[in-house]
Structures are given as structure tokens and as C-alpha cells.
Design an enzyme around this catalytic site. Structure first.
Site: not given
Length: 433
Positions: A239, A310, A364
């Protein structure tokens, strides 16, 4: 059976909320925190402790179904809902949400989840009830439905979505956090199918000319050979948080871009490579155009690197728009941003039959409860990959998601064997006589 009570308990999430805009503008890391002032509405500091809100549904047989309201690490960025705080939404869950749920049949997952989606925008800061609240409540409803039906959450979702569940675990994608070398080596030792995310969220980490990413991929390819067993062939997924766009700028089909991606491809060889969030163009329409332009440019140059959407791909409508435009090889379905968990499943299903693969992601900053719920979405829809979450330590999230899938598949196989045995032992017409 019916839903008797609804409780809401402020809890903690698996990581932190970060002000992405402030970080991209050059906020300086100070140990684990950041120096400087936040720029995104709702933040008190650039990095602050993550929060969650646990929703408990008490059923009439005394069992408790659970879900966790949680939001992504970079809340308030890229068109997402604003920063989620647990305490202000506690009364929303125990008030209007509870009023909608108490007395309902927990087995009716699809109908009840739809009723929560229809609650008015006046209960939240946005156009509808905050995505985090819808996310957590739907998890609890899914758990309640599985309990009421005496089946797995995978089967409840597959029934609601009309899908055929996976028969093997969905490939898990590990995320390294800033410990991008140590955690990547852990992933290699455990032979994780997709890795390592890498968290290249600043020019310093990427390198002023993108060279540090190139060096990292070369190192990672070497370490696969050194640490992996014969036959282990992972997919690399990194990413870059829009930073390739900042380094090179548009237009994205020019030779310099293709040459850089070819260098990344060569560094990662012989392992497949996918790059998430190559640019952040500022709006959904602009992002789709930029991603499609880069994808076409790479294809024309014969550069075999997959692009992952994303930024600006948050809602179910966003996912459909990226898929319809052919703007990405992979779309991340960021589960907390879609609200009700059934929408994440529908978004994965929308990719079926297209040339875009579905990555069931998230954050996360979620919890063990939401991660386990998402494992069932991945199985119910047979997604291309699923994120190991929560946290940035890798091991814990990988354990949670992997074990949930393995346990569920074992239950489903046992149930299938039982049904087959029942059919074999049913008396025939002659036997009944």
C-alpha cells in the site's frame, strides 16, 4: 425466540485513529506519536487511541449475540464517515436501535439488518446512521441469526446473499505495520498467502524517487527464497497511500510511470505484485479516471502489476463504480466503511463475473469480534483475499481470522457428512412397508 434486550459497552479497538491528512502534509513522528496539530475534523491529536462500542443482544433463551462497532484507522479521510467516538453512540444503540430490535425474531437476519439501515440520519452526523454503528449492530444480528438457526454465520450470510460458500480458507493478507521487515519475515515463516502491506505512507518511507519501495520488494523476494519452503509462492501486496501520484503526478499513462512500475515488477519477481492506492486524486470520479488511465497505461506497456482501489472506494456504490469502470484489478472492500456487514458481502458478490477481484479488507483498528465476523463474509462469498486483523502486530490478527475460517469449515464439513448420513439411512418405501 426473540430479541429481549440490547446493551452497549464502550470498549477499545485494536489500534489507533490517525489523521491521514496531517500525516500526508508532513507531520513528524515523535516515537509512536506525531508532532503537530490535527487537520481533520473530530481529531484532538494526529494519533489517538482507537475506540469501539460492543453491542450485545440478549435472546429469549438467555444466549448473548455480540458485535463491535468500529471504524477505520484513517477515519474522516477519502470520503469516509467522521471520526467515531463510542460514548456518544451508546445511547443511540440502547435507545432507537434497541427500540427497533426488541421483540424481533433473531432468525430473520436480512429483514432486521435492513431495518437498521433504514434508521434516520438524525441519529448521526452524516446522511445515515454512522457506518460504525451499522457495522457493529449487523455483526450482532448475524451472530443472533446463526444461534437461532443453529448454523454458522457463513451459512446465514450465504442464504441472505444467494452465494455458494468457499470450501477452503480464503487467502489471508497479512499487514506489517512499520515493522515491515520483521513482520514480513514472520509472514514468510508462516507461509501467509498474501503479504506484507508495508505501510508506505510517507515519501520518506517510499523514497524520494520511489527507490526504497523498489529495494524493499527486492529484499522481500530474496527472503521468500531463504525462509519459505519449496512450493511456497506468495502474492506481494503493498500500500503506497497515493504517494506514487505525488511523486510522478498526472498524466498516469506516460512512460515514466510504466517504467517505474516495471522496475517494481522486476524487483518483486517471480512473485505476483499488486499496488494499493497508487494515487489520491481528490474525488471518486477523478480517482476512477486516474486509476483507469494508469491501468490502461501499464497494460499497453506490458507491465504485469495489479492495481488495488482503496481511496474513494468506501461504500457499496463506490465499489460498483470502480468495477463498472474497469478502474482496478482488485477493489478493497473496507468493511467498517460499508455499514451493515451484509453490504460487504454484496460488494464481494458484485465482483463476480467481472475482471476485478474482491479483497475483503477493513482496518487494523477493528476488534477480534469484528474480524471473526468478517471471516464469515469472506467464506460466504469466496472472496479473493481477506485481511488479517485487527492490530499491527500481524500474528494476532492472522491467528484470529485463520482460525475462525478453519473452525467454520470444519463445522460445515461435519454438518454435510451428517446430512449425507441421514439421507443414506432414511428408510426406503419398501422398508416403511
Amino acid at each position: 425466540m426473540r430479541i429481549e434486550r440490547v446493551r452497549a459497552v464502550p470498549t477499545v479497538s485494536g489500534f489507533f485513529f490517525d489523521d491521514q491528512r496531517a500525516i500526508k502534509r508532513g507531520a513528524t513522528q515523535d516515537g509512536f506519536g506525531y508532532r503537530g496539530e490535527p487537520v481533520t475534523a473530530g481529531f484532538d491529536s494526529i494519533r489517538q487511541a482507537g475506540e469501539a462500542l460492543t453491542v450485545e443482544l440478549e435472546l429469549s433463551d438467555g444466549t448473548i449475540a455480540v458485535g463491535d462497532c468500529a471504524a477505520v484507522q484513517y477515519s474522516g479521510a477519502g470520503g469516509r464517515d467522521p471520526l467515531f467516538r463510542a460514548e456518544p453512540y451508546r445511547d443511540v444503540v440502547t435507545g432507537p436501535v434497541a427500540d427497533e430490535l426488541v421483540g424481533r425474531d433473531p432468525a430473520a437476519f436480512a429483514d432486521t439488518a435492513a431495518a437498521i439501515e433504514a434508521l434516520p440520519a438524525s441519529l448521526s452526523d452524516g446522511d445515515s446512521l454512522h457506518t460504525a454503528v451499522r457495522y457493529g449492530v449487523s455483526q450482532a444480528l448475524l451472530d443472533a441469526a446463526a444461534t437461532a438457526r443453529r448454523t454458522t454465520r457463513t451459512d446465514v450470510l450465504a442464504d441472505a446473499l444467494g452465494t455458494t460458500p468457499a470450501t477452503e480458507p480464503v487467502p489471508v493478507f497479512g499487514q506489517s505495520g512499520d515493522a515491515r521487515r520483521e513482520n514480513a519475515e514472520k509472514m514468510l515463516l508462516k507461509e501467509v498467502p498474501v503479504l506484507p502491506h508495508g505501510l508506505f505512507n510517507s515519501v520518506e518511507k517510499l523514497g524520494p524517487d520511489g527507490g526504497r519501495l523498489r529495494e524493499y520488494l527486492s529484499w522481500l523476494a530474496d527472503r521468500v527464497e531463504e525462509l519459505g519452503s519449496p512450493g511456497y509462492h506468495p502474492r506481494f501486496h503493498v500500500d503506497v497511500y497515493g504517494l506514487v501520484g505525488e511523486l510522478f503526478g498526472p498524466p498516469y499513462d506516460r512512460p515514466e510511470l510504466a517504467e517505474y512500475f516495471a522496475e517494481l515488477r522486476a524487483a518483486a519477481a517471480p512473485y505476483p505484485l499488486q499496488i494499493e492506492g497508487p494515487m489520491d486524486a481528490g474525488s471518486r470520479a477523478e480517482q476512477i479516471r486516474a486509476m483507469a488511465t494508469l491501468r490502461d497505461g501499464l497494460a499497453a506497456a506490458g507491465v504485469d502489476v495489479d492495481l488495488v482501489a482503496d481511496e474513494w472506494c468506501n461504500t457499496a456504490a463506490d465499489v460498483r463504480a470502480f468495477v463498472d469502470a474497469g478502474a482496478a484489478d482488485v477493489v478493497q472492500i473496507k468493511t467498517p466503511d460499508l455499514g451493515g456487514i451484509q453490504h460487504s458481502g454484496a460488494a464481494v458478490s458484485y465482483c463476480d463475473g467481472s475482471d476485478t477481484r474482491a479483497y475483503l479488507g477493513g482496518s487494523c483498528n477493528e476488534t477480534a469480534i469484528s474480524a471473526r465476523a468478517c471471516a464469515h463474509v469472506a467464506l460466504a462469498t469466496d472472496a479473493a483475499q481477506v485481511l488479517a486483523k485487527p492490530g499491527m502486530g500481524f500474528d494476532e490478527g492472522y491467528m484470529i481470522v485463520t482460525n475462525e475460517m478453519r473452525r467454520t469449515l470444519a463445522r460445515r464439513r461435519q454438518a454435510a457428512r451428517g446430512h449425507a448420513h441421514d439421507r443414506l439411512t432414511q428408510p426406503t418405501l419398501t422398508d416403511r412397508r
